[in-house]
Design an enzyme around this catalytic site. Structure first.
Site, PDB file in Angstrom:
ATOM      1  N   HIS B 446       0.847  -1.197   0.000  1.00 27.95           N
ATOM      2  CA  HIS B 446       0.000   0.000   0.000  1.00 27.95           C
ATOM      3  C   HIS B 446       0.880   1.243   0.000  1.00 27.95           C
ATOM      4  O   HIS B 446       1.467   1.589   1.025  1.00 27.95           O
ATOM      5  CB  HIS B 446      -0.902   0.035   1.239  1.00 27.95           C
ATOM      6  CG  HIS B 446      -1.862  -1.108   1.308  1.00 27.95           C
ATOM      7  ND1 HIS B 446      -2.529  -1.457   2.455  1.00 27.95           N
ATOM      8  CD2 HIS B 446      -2.279  -1.989   0.355  1.00 27.95           C
ATOM      9  CE1 HIS B 446      -3.308  -2.503   2.212  1.00 27.95           C
ATOM     10  NE2 HIS B 446      -3.161  -2.850   0.942  1.00 27.95           N
TER      11      HIS B 446
HETATM   12  C1  FAD Z   1       0.139  -7.392  -4.299  1.00 31.07           C
HETATM   13  C2  FAD Z   1      -0.819  -6.255  -4.024  1.00 31.07           C
HETATM   14  C3  FAD Z   1      -2.003  -6.510  -3.336  1.00 31.07           C
HETATM   15  C4  FAD Z   1      -2.886  -5.458  -3.054  1.00 31.07           C
HETATM   16  N1  FAD Z   1      -4.084  -5.752  -2.443  1.00 31.07           N
HETATM   17  C5  FAD Z   1      -5.000  -4.757  -2.294  1.00 31.07           C
HETATM   18  C6  FAD Z   1      -6.295  -5.043  -1.791  1.00 31.07           C
HETATM   19  O1  FAD Z   1      -6.633  -6.197  -1.500  1.00 31.07           O
HETATM   20  N2  FAD Z   1      -7.163  -4.011  -1.649  1.00 31.07           N
HETATM   21  C7  FAD Z   1      -6.827  -2.715  -1.961  1.00 31.07           C
HETATM   22  O2  FAD Z   1      -7.653  -1.818  -1.759  1.00 31.07           O
HETATM   23  N3  FAD Z   1      -5.612  -2.423  -2.446  1.00 31.07           N
HETATM   24  C8  FAD Z   1      -4.703  -3.405  -2.648  1.00 31.07           C
HETATM   25  N4  FAD Z   1      -3.475  -3.115  -3.190  1.00 31.07           N
HETATM   26  C9  FAD Z   1      -3.172  -1.717  -3.530  1.00 31.07           C
HETATM   27  C10 FAD Z   1      -3.835  -1.287  -4.843  1.00 31.07           C
HETATM   28  O3  FAD Z   1      -3.582  -2.235  -5.847  1.00 31.07           O
HETATM   29  C11 FAD Z   1      -3.262   0.080  -5.217  1.00 31.07           C
HETATM   30  O4  FAD Z   1      -3.632   0.993  -4.217  1.00 31.07           O
HETATM   31  C12 FAD Z   1      -3.773   0.560  -6.564  1.00 31.07           C
HETATM   32  O5  FAD Z   1      -3.416  -0.317  -7.591  1.00 31.07           O
HETATM   33  C13 FAD Z   1      -3.183   1.933  -6.854  1.00 31.07           C
HETATM   34  O6  FAD Z   1      -3.703   2.369  -8.081  1.00 31.07           O
HETATM   35  P1  FAD Z   1      -3.009   3.541  -8.894  1.00 31.07           P
HETATM   36  O7  FAD Z   1      -3.886   3.805 -10.074  1.00 31.07           O
HETATM   37  O8  FAD Z   1      -2.697   4.644  -7.977  1.00 31.07           O
HETATM   38  O9  FAD Z   1      -1.587   2.998  -9.346  1.00 31.07           O
HETATM   39  P2  FAD Z   1      -1.108   1.624  -9.990  1.00 31.07           P
HETATM   40  O10 FAD Z   1      -2.116   0.569  -9.806  1.00 31.07           O
HETATM   41  O11 FAD Z   1       0.263   1.408  -9.461  1.00 31.07           O
HETATM   42  O12 FAD Z   1      -1.039   1.952 -11.541  1.00 31.07           O
HETATM   43  C14 FAD Z   1      -0.099   2.818 -12.100  1.00 31.07           C
HETATM   44  C15 FAD Z   1       0.125   2.399 -13.542  1.00 31.07           C
HETATM   45  O13 FAD Z   1       0.887   3.399 -14.191  1.00 31.07           O
HETATM   46  C16 FAD Z   1       1.864   2.791 -15.015  1.00 31.07           C
HETATM   47  N5  FAD Z   1       2.979   3.740 -15.159  1.00 31.07           N
HETATM   48  C17 FAD Z   1       3.858   4.132 -14.200  1.00 31.07           C
HETATM   49  N6  FAD Z   1       4.721   5.020 -14.701  1.00 31.07           N
HETATM   50  C18 FAD Z   1       4.382   5.201 -16.009  1.00 31.07           C
HETATM   51  C19 FAD Z   1       4.930   6.008 -17.063  1.00 31.07           C
HETATM   52  N7  FAD Z   1       5.966   6.799 -16.851  1.00 31.07           N
HETATM   53  N8  FAD Z   1       4.352   5.915 -18.288  1.00 31.07           N
HETATM   54  C20 FAD Z   1       3.281   5.097 -18.512  1.00 31.07           C
HETATM   55  N9  FAD Z   1       2.730   4.327 -17.533  1.00 31.07           N
HETATM   56  C21 FAD Z   1       3.274   4.378 -16.305  1.00 31.07           C
HETATM   57  C22 FAD Z   1       2.252   1.536 -14.229  1.00 31.07           C
HETATM   58  O14 FAD Z   1       2.855   0.571 -15.066  1.00 31.07           O
HETATM   59  C23 FAD Z   1       0.918   1.103 -13.655  1.00 31.07           C
HETATM   60  O15 FAD Z   1       0.252   0.193 -14.493  1.00 31.07           O
HETATM   61  C24 FAD Z   1      -2.577  -4.136  -3.459  1.00 31.07           C
HETATM   62  C25 FAD Z   1      -1.392  -3.878  -4.147  1.00 31.07           C
HETATM   63  C26 FAD Z   1      -0.516  -4.922  -4.441  1.00 31.07           C
HETATM   64  C27 FAD Z   1       0.744  -4.609  -5.178  1.00 31.07           C
END
Ligand code: FAD
Lengths: 125, 509
Positions: B446
């Site tokens: 997280h």
């Molecule tokens: C193993 C695991 C289990 C989890 N379990 C839970 C759960 O059960 N419940 C829950 O609420 N949360 C859980 N989480 C947390 C949740 O997945 C994250 O809070 C959420 O994915 C965050 O979303 P986001 O859109 O902020 O970023 P991310 O999901 O990290 O997405 C960001 C995306 O941007 C892309 N990116 C980054 N830099 C660039 C760039 N320069 N150019 C183009 N693309 C780029 C990345 O490749 C990625 O695909 C878990 C996380 C993990 C890793």
């Protein structure tokens, strides 16, 4: 001569013997199966961290030379196991971290082998 | 919208029609809106904007890996979807290992799907400490409801894993409240018989972005281009110029240039402040960063608690929130082995006793910053815990161990290097009064709070609705917006916030 890839292979072999293999399992076969995974995951590390880990790996290779023997990758398995034991117990965090990083990769790979076989004829080995 | 300069439908990626996989690069594209990053933040924002009739391009650094293509929490999943092969850590004492995804759908493709709304006291703290407007539980209610419906958040229709019940039983015996947490999963009843040797009652599938919002986005005419990493961003003649590099080019790749009126950054908690910092778009981005560090205990019980394919436990203990909480972790044999790394002598037990073993975590809170600079080849997250938070984590470990013995465990292995397993309640006295930092193994999944929303006067990076302070047409729409670690799994909070902000942008809220 220090050799990064040979050290990585020797490290995988040593950790498999230390942590995973049981009697009758061929270290050479499993080292050959698991080293590509470890190499591949390491290649994906961010540049600075990857460079630091590479440097530490070379240091591991050089470490026995400083003690008057051959590079890590040319030691016999028992000698290598003594080196990894010393690095695990080292007062230096980076030495312990290097071993822990590779422990994680090797142990994880080893325990995935049933669900995700490394080779088609794996069950017969 | 111009046609993509990237080739579509690479067969080895099995990407569905409409998802372009960038192969060679080169050329330029113009759109109304550009969204960078296709995790939950980016995918939801891009979908809502496309469905409102806007012309939207969504860029993703990682490739397309459908949920059907790899087994959850497998080696294959790690290889194909984890950023940097899963080997990432925030500097500190101890270092904090963390995991992020790098694929279409981001973290939603690899996570456990455990859903929480943001606790009201956390929202109150964010309003108070960061001056965030329109952030009461009532303000967020419609967005929580919509997210729960759209992602299919439900309780397990059958009986959760026995290891999950152990957490509940232990908590109840101690007078602590355990809750069953719903998930964004689809469950299908399974026939009993030869084709189902494990006797599982339901098959389950994660409602990740690749199965939910991404198809909607494409349906609405949005264009998703995978395997393009955004690097440079600048404002030119009133438009955002974004330069991205193909990440899978076999031959020499050329950059692709995008021009957009409005730019949404959703590159995740490390990626978004990195882009803002490197491109001199915000001097505050990355000054903060929050997480839930977890310490784990592997427990063994006299009976089977973790039959093959039983999935992740869904019970959690939240009574000590926001200081700390407990929950169940992935407990397949490879993960059990990782949990036992500090107890190598007992590692062989996994071969025969994995069905009696399960992993549990105690989670507290910590914070830090993300250092990113054009001259640095990678962002470097630093983190720390205050003495009070460290004490909380220690207490959490003690309480979790107590709970597990209460639930009937016969042996506990905490992730403390060099520690001995605990075999009875009497052994609890052997747990350190304060965790030794250099021997304690922590990790987190997280990551939040690197671009907190709120008032500029309070140090926020964006305004209350995600617009970067001091920039026109530049927004943040991912977990970095959360002002702090929410004390619960964060994706539910993030989904509600980005929905609220997207509708506000569209003038619908
Ligand atoms: C193993 C695991 C289990 C989890 N379990 C839970 C759960 O059960 N419940 C829950 O609420 N949360 C859980 N989480 C947390 C949740 O997945 C994250 O809070 C959420 O994915 C965050 O979303 P986001 O859109 O902020 O970023 P991310 O999901 O990290 O997405 C960001 C995306 O941007 C892309 N990116 C980054 N830099 C660039 C760039 N320069 N150019 C183009 N693309 C780029 C990345 O490749 C990625 O695909 C878990 C996380 C993990 C890793």
């Amino acid at each position: 001569m220090l050799n990064h890839q040979a050290t990585l292979t020797a490290l995988v072999d040593t950790l498999l013997r230390d942590r995973c293999l049981t009697a009758g399992e061929d270290p050479a076969v499993w080292t050959e199966a698991i080293t590509p995974f470890v190499t591949q995951q390491r290649a994906k590390m961010p540049p600075l961290t990857g460079a630091a880990v590479r440097l530490l790996t070379l240091l591991l290779d050089a470490w026995p030379i400083a003690r008057g023997t051959r590079p890590f990758h040319r030691l016999a398995p028992a000698e290598r196991q003594a080196v990894t034991a010393a690095w695990r117990a080292s007062r230096l965090g980076p030495c312990r971290d290097l071993l822990r990083l590779h422990d994680s990769l090797v142990i994880f790979a080893w325990y995935t082998r049933r669900e995700e076989p490394f080779m088609p004829n794996q069950s017969t080995m | 919208m111009a046609t993509s300069p990237c080739h579509a439908h690479t067969p080895d990626d099995l990407a569905p029609a409409g998802v372009s996989i960038c192969q060679a690069g080169g050329g330029s594209l113009r759109s109304d809106i550009l969204v960078v990053g296709s995790g939950p933040g980016g995918a939801i924002t891009a979908t809502l904007l496309a469905e409102a009739g806007r012309e939207v391009i969504l860029l993703e650094e990682g490739g397309w890996v459908s949920q059907e293509q790899c087994l959850p929490f497998s080696r294959d999943e790690m290889i194909r979807t984890y950023r940097h092969g899963g080997i990432t850590a925030a500097m500190g004492r101890p270092a904090l290992a963390y995991v992020e995804a790098c694929c279409v759908g981001g973290g939603s493709e690899i996570n456990a799907g455990l859903y929480h709304r943001t606790p009201p006291d956390i929202l109150a703290a964010w309003r108070r400490d960061w001056g965030v407007e329109a952030l009461t539980p009532e303000d967020l209610e419609p967005h929580f409801v919509a997210g729960e419906r759209e992602l299919g958040v439900i309780h397990h229709p059958g009986d959760p894993a026995p290891s999950s019940h152990k957490l509940r039983i232990g908590a109840e015996r101690l007078g602590w409240r355990a809750m069953e947490v719903p998930r964004w999963y689809s469950y299908q009843p399974l026939p009993v018989g030869a084709n189902n040797p494990d006797g599982k009652r339901f098959s389950e599938q994660r409602n990740a972005m690749s199965r939910t919002f991404i198809p909607r986005f494409r349906q609405a005419g949005g264009q998703l281009i995978a395997r393009l990493r955004v690097d440079r961003i600048r404002k030119r003649s009133g438009l955002w110029e974004v330069v991205a590099m193909p990440t899978c080019a076999a031959t020499k790749a050329a950059p692709v240039v995008f021009l957009a009126d409005t730019l949404f950054l959703a590159a995740g908690t490390i990626g978004t402040p990195t882009l803002l910092r490197r491109n001199l778009l915000s001097r505050r981005a990355g000054n903060t960063f929050a997480s839930h560090p977890t310490i784990k205990i592997t427990a063994r019980f006299p009976e089977v608690v973790n039959p093959p394919g039983s999935g992740i436990g869904v019970h959690q203990v939240k009574g000590f929130s926001p200081r700390f909480g407990f929950g169940c972790a992935v407990s397949s044999p490879p993960y059990l082995a990782m949990g036992m790394i500090d107890h190598p002598r007992d590692l062989p037990l996994i071969a025969h006793e994995s069905e009696r073993m399960a992993i549990y975590y105690a989670m507290a809170r910590g914070q830090g910053r993300v250092v990113a600079h054009r001259l640095l080849p990678q962002p470097i997250p630093f983190w720390r815990m205050t003495p009070v938070q460290w004490q909380d984590l220690t207490e959490a470990l003690h309480k979790l161990a107590q709970l597990l013995f209460e639930a009937g465990a016969d042996t506990l292995w905490p992730t403390i290097a060099g520690s001995e397993p605990l075999n009875s309640r009497a052994d609890l006295a052997r747990l350190p009064a304060l965790l030794p930092a250099h021997l304690t193994r922590l990790m987190t999944i997280h990551l939040t709070g690197s671009c907190p929303m709120g008032s500029a006067a309070k140090g926020a990076v964006t305004d209350s609705f995600g617009r970067v302070h001091g920039q026109e047409g530049l927004y943040v729409c991912d977990a970095s917006l959360l002002c702090d670690a929410p004390g619960v799994n964060p994706q539910g909070s993030l989904m509600a916030l980005v929905r609220r902000n997207a509708l506000r942008f569209l003038g619908q809220a």
